[in-house]
Enzyme design. Structure first.
Site, PDB file in Angstrom:
ATOM      1  N   GLN A  42     108.471  84.868  40.103  1.00  0.00           N
ATOM      2  CA  GLN A  42     108.701  85.991  39.158  1.00  0.00           C
ATOM      3  C   GLN A  42     108.543  87.295  39.764  1.00  0.00           C
ATOM      4  O   GLN A  42     107.232  86.898  40.169  1.00  0.00           O
ATOM      5  CB  GLN A  42     108.969  86.112  37.883  1.00  0.00           C
ATOM      6  CG  GLN A  42     107.541  86.036  37.013  1.00  0.00           C
ATOM      7  CD  GLN A  42     107.854  85.302  35.516  1.00  0.00           C
ATOM      8  OE1 GLN A  42     108.231  85.494  34.782  1.00  0.00           O
ATOM      9  NE2 GLN A  42     106.783  84.577  34.900  1.00  0.00           N
ATOM     10  N   ASP A 166     105.152  81.425  22.794  1.00  0.00           N
ATOM     11  CA  ASP A 166     105.062  82.911  23.304  1.00  0.00           C
ATOM     12  C   ASP A 166     105.942  82.716  25.162  1.00  0.00           C
ATOM     13  O   ASP A 166     104.964  83.946  25.865  1.00  0.00           O
ATOM     14  CB  ASP A 166     103.363  83.395  23.276  1.00  0.00           C
ATOM     15  CG  ASP A 166     103.730  84.928  23.783  1.00  0.00           C
ATOM     16  OD1 ASP A 166     104.486  85.346  23.302  1.00  0.00           O
ATOM     17  OD2 ASP A 166     102.915  85.683  24.575  1.00  0.00           O
ATOM     18  N   SER A 167     107.129  83.054  24.841  1.00  0.00           N
ATOM     19  CA  SER A 167     108.058  82.989  25.912  1.00  0.00           C
ATOM     20  C   SER A 167     108.324  85.111  25.982  1.00  0.00           C
ATOM     21  O   SER A 167     108.700  85.688  25.656  1.00  0.00           O
ATOM     22  CB  SER A 167     109.188  82.470  25.765  1.00  0.00           C
ATOM     23  OG  SER A 167     110.332  82.958  25.078  1.00  0.00           O
TER      24      SER A 167
END
Length: 290
Positions: A42, A166-167
């Site tokens: 990303q 924790d996305s």
């Protein structure tokens, strides 16, 4: 390819416009661009803002800021941990900034905490630009795994008291973390009495995502609840925590309380806010049937 974060800075202001919150945007004034590049997965941008300190942005979406990160990190960590009588083994999936891990390690009962982050670039950026969160990586109880959390759990079943996911939002690499098979994998990786807490999106924007996910979770877990915390730099200033217990458990009431010393380390969580975080406005109660 994801959104190029640096292109969202114009006239000295970063503007977050997300596909999951159409018709609205969040803007922060930029003091300095600290880092921009592409990881294996990303676009990653770090800038120093004039009001919120350093800001981490993935694919154009704010993940954390130094000023308000604790409102999310403390709640997603301490809601499940204080509902467990003796959490010893904790798995954090995602959370490469280290903030959730930092809060987990405040519990003296925790003997081992595994952080499973697919994107090593997030960890490296956090080490450099977010020392108050990444300090957790140095604890001797921590084990870092650079890999897919779902793959990791296949080989680690019946092992954890707490699993925290924790996305980022369900676009790109995080999409599978909001689907039923992932919650089934977490169930199998929990010990008896285990509890799951996951990033639960915004009730003002994402009831169409939260409602079917909670329905799926009720087919797997004995207890499923939705809590929320307020945080200025997340969409609509609110983010949810979806909680699931393997066996029947009152997730709305902590079974332990922090010591005075531990409470002094918190900036958001306390036992009263634990209980009140499950009190939802009527439109959300109807949609989520809680």
């Amino acid at each position: 390819m994801g959104v190029i974060g640096i292109d969202l800075i114009k006239d000295g202001w970063f503007m977050e416009k997300g596909a999951l919150w159409p018709g609205q945007a969040m803007s922060l004034e930029v003091a300095e661009i600290l880092h921009h590049g592409r990881t294996k997965f990303q676009d990653l941008l770090v800038f120093r803002s004039k009001a919120y300190g350093n800001v981490l942005v993935l694919d154009g979406v704010i993940q954390c800021t130094e000023r308000d990160e604790y409102a999310y990190q403390e709640m997603i960590a301490h809601l499940p941990l204080f509902c467990h009588p003796n959490p010893e083994r904790v798995l954090v999936i995602g959370g490469g900034d280290g903030g959730v891990l930092r809060e987990v390690l405040k519990h003296s009962s925790v003997k081992k905490a595994v952080l499973c982050e697919i994107d090593e670039g997030v960890i490296e950026a956090s080490k450099k630009y977010f020392p108050a969160m990444s300090c957790s990586f140095q604890d001797e109880r921590v084990e870092l795994k650079i890999m897919d959390g779902a793959v990791y759990m296949k080989d680690h079943q019946d092992e954890y008291d707490i699993i925290i996911t924790d996305s980022s939002d369900p676009i790109g690499p995080a999409e599978v973390l909001f689907e039923k098979p992932f919650y089934e994998s977490m169930y199998r990786s929990l010990r008896d009495g285990g509890i799951v807490a996951t990033q639960g999106e915004c009730m003002w924007l994402h009831l169409n995502l939260i409602t079917p996910l909670m329905a799926s979770c009720r087919e797997i877990y004995s207890t499923v609840e939705y809590a929320f915390t307020s945080i200025p730099t997340y969409p609509s200033g609110q983010i949810g925590v979806l909680m699931c217990a393997k066996q029947g458990c009152n997730l709305k009431e902590p079974c332990r309380s922090p010591s005075d010393e531990m409470q002094e380390s918190f900036q958001y969580y306390n036992s009263e806010i634990h209980t009140s975080s499950f009190v939802l406005p009527e439109f959300a109660k109807r949609a989520l049937r809680v």
